[in-house]
Design an enzyme around this catalytic site. Structure first.
Site, PDB file in Angstrom:
ATOM      1  N   GLU A  28      -5.032  -0.138 -37.780  1.00 25.22           N
ATOM      2  CA  GLU A  28      -5.821   0.701 -36.857  1.00 25.22           C
ATOM      3  C   GLU A  28      -5.616   2.128 -37.340  1.00 25.22           C
ATOM      4  O   GLU A  28      -4.573   2.728 -37.094  1.00 25.22           O
ATOM      5  CB  GLU A  28      -5.304   0.533 -35.423  1.00 25.22           C
ATOM      6  CG  GLU A  28      -5.494  -0.851 -34.850  1.00 25.22           C
ATOM      7  CD  GLU A  28      -6.960  -1.151 -34.558  1.00 25.22           C
ATOM      8  OE1 GLU A  28      -7.808  -0.247 -34.683  1.00 25.22           O
ATOM      9  OE2 GLU A  28      -7.255  -2.308 -34.243  1.00 25.22           O
TER      10      GLU A  28
ATOM     11  N   CYS B  55      -7.329   9.032 -32.051  1.00 22.23           N
ATOM     12  CA  CYS B  55      -8.014   8.530 -33.247  1.00 22.23           C
ATOM     13  C   CYS B  55      -9.528   8.489 -33.071  1.00 22.23           C
ATOM     14  O   CYS B  55     -10.276   8.717 -34.013  1.00 22.23           O
ATOM     15  CB  CYS B  55      -7.496   7.150 -33.603  1.00 22.23           C
ATOM     16  SG  CYS B  55      -7.565   6.009 -32.209  1.00 22.23           S
TER      17      CYS B  55
END
Ligand code: NAD
Length: 486
Positions: free
Chosen positions: A253, A291
């Site tokens: 991720e 993110c």
């Protein structure tokens, strides 16, 4: 502020330990720059013990029936909710985000654990009709992948470990988790919830140390079957390559550079108010250290002036302060390196001719504060348009047609989150299909939900977390086919 920072320890081979084979390092409150505690670091002995323990833990935990794993995870989620005040306060102290954001993070983490607990009961396989005589059954089963080495970033120090621990444990795997060394305390409190809920002590091991040494050591160990990392693209590539060298399963991720396309039909009146309110809140949440944080705002050329002016005014009006102060809307960056990095982004953008509309400077007060910063008209080659700033920084760019906006949105090798605002259903579908990203949010930024898969396309990652898909990444497929004995 009455909550004291917890004593820091590692959880290795069933025991909490302050044994410091790798020395210690300070954990710092980013809102003040003051030391909160000293973190013991694992050396080779503790790391080897953690890997061996994870294998033992796996061998027993995988035998536990899915309904019992479900029960343990549900209890862990309940304990996390009971301890929410403490965990959120520790999170804010070490990471810096406002307490209300920390509370939401902890609460959402409990929901993630609950969701994966439920999924533990639904790890269904299938039976396949045999094509030839003499075969009794073909069963295609989902089996736990084995002990997992998990590495998480500091921006969501409870949420990111929760995703990995919940899915791995639900599937029947054990874990060696390495939280970020900047924010270990809240992850330790999370691990305590699992242990107090009845997850066997060997099944969860927590280590900190020198990140490169810990990851290289663990990934090479024969006990470790899977590597799961939440972090930057650079570290994801490195760890992915190390995992690939040993044919170990890998989930990454990684970083993003989220575009936001604002359509013409959302550029005035109440619609514009709505877009700006949502956009400013999403951009400066966690000081932009997210993110999937929106970074590049694409606005029709004729509306750029008004949009940029109002966005910048809202950014300048944000109240900066310590996360534990209820009036705070944006806290500090999590460490001093991020402040220096923000300055490099600003210097480069200004040198290349981008227009600085708001912020652009560190704040002269203790801690690692940086002003909410807004640019417009940045050249495509400047660093801000190419690399994830991972801080409170936005850039507003003009577009002339929806096709060109989609093309600009897709121009980077990153494709994690992406967003668009429109009232037109046809346009919404066109954007949803045309924008390259693991997650596209139309008219809102809430793409991260326990029941939805979260993950990136292109260089932003491999695999997903959360949702039923998240659980499957902690399993392997196994075919068992039984024939008549004679
Ligand atoms: P990072 O890549 O520096 O570190 C991530 C984790 O990997 C940390 O625990 C770190 O200690 C560890 N690590 C393991 N081996 C390492 C090595 N050889 N060198 C350095 N670190 C190593 O990332 P970060 O600065 O902690 O976090 C910020 C990044 O994480 C951003 O790029 C952000 O977009 C990304 N992120 C992604 C997601 C997602 O779900 N896609 C979520 C949060 C953060």
């Amino acid at each position: 502020m009455t909550t004291s920072y917890p004593a820091l320890a590692l959880h290795v081979a069933g025991h909490w330990t302050t044994h410091t084979g790798g020395g210690t390092r300070p954990v710092v409150n980013p809102a003040s720059g003051m030391e909160l505690g000293r973190l013991p670091l694992a050396g080779p002995q503790e790391l080897a013990a953690a890997a061996e323990s994870a294998l033992r833990g796996y061998r027993s935990w995988r035998q536990v029936r899915a309904h019992e794993r479900y029960g343990a995870l549900r209890r862990a989620a309940a304990l996390l909710r009971e301890r929410l005040d403490l965990v959120a306060t520790v999170l804010t102290l070490e990471q810096g985000k406002p307490l209300a954001e920390a509370r939401r993070e902890v609460s959402l983490s409990a929901d993630i654990i609950d969701f994966q607990a439920e999924e533990a009961k639904r790890l269904y396989g299938r039976t396949v009709p045999p094509r030839v005589e003499g075969i009794l059954s073909h069963t295609v089963a989902r089996v736990p992948v084995g002990p997992v080495a998990a590495f998480t970033a500091w921006n969501f120090p409870v949420n990111l470990p929760s995703r990995k621990l919940a899915s791995a444990l639900a599937a029947g795997c054990s874990v060696v988790i390495k939280p970020a060394e900047e924010t270990p305390g809240s992850c330790m409190l999370l691990v305590r919830c699992f242990l107090d809920a009845g997850v066997p002590a060997d099944a969860i091991n927590l280590v900190c140390g020198d990140p490169g040494e810990v990851s290289s050591f663990l990934i090479e160990r024969p006990e470790i079957a899977k590597v799961s990392v939440t972090g930057s693209v650079a570290v994801g590539k490195l760890l992915g390559a190390q995992a690939a060298a040993h044919v170990k399963r890998f989930t990454g991720e990684l970083g993003g550079h989220a575009p936001v396309i604002v359509c013409d039909d959302m550029c005035d009146g109440d619609a514009l108010d709505f877009v700006l309110r949502q956009s400013v809140a999403a951009k400066f949440r966690n000081a932009g250290q997210v993110c999937a944080s929106p970074i590049r705002f694409y606005v029709p050329r004729g509306h750029l002036g008004t949009f940029a002016e109002r966005f910048s005014a809202a950014a300048r009006a944000l109240r900066l302060g310590q996360g534990v102060d209820v009036a705070t809307q944006m806290g500090p960056l999590t460490h001093a390196r991020r402040v220096q990095d923000m300055e490099r982004f600003v210097d480069d953008a200004v040198a290349q001719g981008a227009r600085l509309l708001a912020g652009g400077h560190r704040v002269s007060r203790p801690g690692f504060f940086f002003q909410p910063t807004v640019f417009a008209d940045a050249p495509a080659q400047c660093r801000l348009m190419q690399q994830e700033p991972f801080g409170p920084m936005a850039v507003i760019q003009p577009y002339d047609s929806l096709d060109s906006a989609i093309e600009q949105a897709n121009a980077l090798p990153y494709a994690l989150g992406a967003y668009a605002f429109t009232r037109d259903l046809h346009t919404a579908h066109r954007l949803g299909e045309g924008i390259e990203a693991g997650m596209v949010g139309i008219n809102h930024f809430g793409v991260s939900q326990p029941e939805l898969p979260f993950g990136g396309h292109k260089e932003s990652g491999l695999g997903q977390e959360m949702g039923p898909e998240g659980l499957l990444h902690y399993t392997d497929v196994k075919t068992i086919t039984v024939g008549t004995p004679f």
